[in-house]
Design a protein around this motif. Structure first.
Motif, PDB file in Angstrom:
ATOM      1  N   LEU A   8       0.631   0.517   3.358  1.00 17.82           N
ATOM      2  CA  LEU A   8       0.125   0.065   4.368  1.00 17.82           C
ATOM      3  C   LEU A   8      -0.532  -1.532   3.944  1.00 17.82           C
ATOM      4  CD1 LEU A   8      -1.482   2.767   6.842  1.00 17.82           C
ATOM      5  CD2 LEU A   8       0.743   1.731   6.725  1.00 17.82           C
ATOM      6  N   ASP A   9      -0.398  -2.568   4.859  1.00 17.29           N
ATOM      7  CA  ASP A   9      -1.140  -3.814   4.442  1.00 17.29           C
ATOM      8  C   ASP A   9      -1.675  -3.969   5.551  1.00 17.29           C
ATOM      9  OD1 ASP A   9       0.717  -4.539   6.555  1.00 17.29           O
ATOM     10  OD2 ASP A   9       1.746  -5.950   5.062  1.00 17.29           O
ATOM     11  N   TYR A  10      -2.522  -5.108   5.799  1.00 13.81           N
ATOM     12  CA  TYR A  10      -3.451  -5.365   7.006  1.00 13.81           C
ATOM     13  C   TYR A  10      -2.582  -6.087   8.027  1.00 13.81           C
ATOM     14  CZ  TYR A  10      -7.537  -4.496   4.180  1.00 13.81           C
ATOM     15  OH  TYR A  10      -8.515  -3.740   3.362  1.00 13.81           O
ATOM     16  N   ALA A  14       1.236  -2.493  10.984  1.00 15.62           N
ATOM     17  CA  ALA A  14       0.985  -1.273   9.806  1.00 15.62           C
ATOM     18  C   ALA A  14       0.739  -0.188  10.798  1.00 15.62           C
ATOM     19  CB  ALA A  14      -0.132  -1.620   8.924  1.00 15.62           C
ATOM     20  N   HIS A  36      -3.266   1.388   0.186  1.00 15.67           N
ATOM     21  CA  HIS A  36      -3.476   0.213   0.459  1.00 15.67           C
ATOM     22  C   HIS A  36      -3.670  -0.544  -0.946  1.00 15.67           C
ATOM     23  CE1 HIS A  36      -4.315  -3.781   2.192  1.00 15.67           C
ATOM     24  NE2 HIS A  36      -5.478  -3.580   1.579  1.00 15.67           N
ATOM     25  N   SER A  76     -11.086  -1.479   3.095  1.00  9.73           N
ATOM     26  CA  SER A  76      -9.897  -0.949   2.975  1.00  9.73           C
ATOM     27  C   SER A  76      -9.989   0.669   3.127  1.00  9.73           C
ATOM     28  CB  SER A  76      -9.217  -1.254   1.568  1.00  9.73           C
ATOM     29  OG  SER A  76      -9.061  -2.804   1.435  1.00  9.73           O
ATOM     30  N   LEU A  80      -8.008   2.550   6.055  1.00  9.17           N
ATOM     31  CA  LEU A  80      -7.139   3.693   5.726  1.00  9.17           C
ATOM     32  C   LEU A  80      -7.597   4.894   6.760  1.00  9.17           C
ATOM     33  CD1 LEU A  80      -6.249   3.289   2.167  1.00  9.17           C
ATOM     34  CD2 LEU A  80      -4.835   2.901   4.129  1.00  9.17           C
ATOM     35  N   THR A  94      -5.981   9.453   1.234  1.00 10.59           N
ATOM     36  CA  THR A  94      -5.882   8.162   1.144  1.00 10.59           C
ATOM     37  C   THR A  94      -6.097   7.515  -0.122  1.00 10.59           C
ATOM     38  OG1 THR A  94      -8.124   7.917   1.880  1.00 10.59           O
ATOM     39  CG2 THR A  94      -6.760   8.035   3.604  1.00 10.59           C
ATOM     40  N   VAL A  96      -6.968   3.648  -2.301  1.00  6.42           N
ATOM     41  CA  VAL A  96      -7.223   2.210  -2.368  1.00  6.42           C
ATOM     42  C   VAL A  96      -6.982   1.747  -3.828  1.00  6.42           C
ATOM     43  CG1 VAL A  96      -8.658   0.270  -1.971  1.00  6.42           C
ATOM     44  CG2 VAL A  96      -8.576   2.177  -0.346  1.00  6.42           C
TER      45      VAL A  96
END
Length: 155
Positions: A8-10, A14, A36, A76, A80, A94, A96
């Motif tokens: 996922l991006d921002y 998303a 992310h 981030s 998530l 999750t 990052v």
């Protein structure tokens, strides 16, 4: 398939990518990993960067200290966790990462033994985006792991 990794991006789309990836995993009774990637800190201070999904009205990226990698990691992780709560499954893992978008996604998918990677494509013309060198295109061409691309063009 036992593991579905959703990158996922921002981008505001998303949520759509996460929901479709989660539905795919649920249909296969597979584990879900949300990922992310944080890249060069300068990228986040550009005016072109969009707000963090899930923070609308309570925390936009312009409220995050963009000169601190620690604050970006914190934001981030919060992003998530917000997506994980939205999907309603506490078992979702999750992660990052820091580094190149495509390389980080591919390397993490390998390390996590993901069976499939779910990503979005933001192009209005998906084929054009793939041919011009997007992150999705790089993952598609460099990964041995199958890729499920969710078209996220804006209506």
């Amino acid at each position: 398939m036992e593991k579905v990794m959703i990158a996922l991006d921002y981008d505001p789309t998303a949520q759509k990518v996460a929901e479709i990836g989660f539905a795919l995993a649920a249909a296969m009774k597979a584990e879900v990993i949300l990922v992310h990637v944080i890249t060069d800190i300068k990228y986040y201070s550009s005016l072109a960067y969009s707000p963090i999904v899930g923070y609308t009205g309570m925390m936009a990226l312009n409220q995050v200290k963009k000169d601190s990698i620690g604050s970006l990691i914190h934001a981030s992780n919060h992003f998530l966790d917000t997506m994980k709560d939205h999907l309603g499954d506490k078992a979702i893992k999750t992660i990052v990462l820091e580094g190149d978008f495509a390389e980080s996604i591919i390397n993490t998918a390998k390390k996590q033994n993901a069976d499939i990677i779910v990503m979005g494509s933001h192009s209005k013309k998906m084929l054009e985006n793939i041919l011009l060198g997007s992150v999705t295109e790089k993952v598609l061409h460099e990964s041995d792991i199958p890729l499920f691309i969710v078209p996220t063009k804006k209506q």
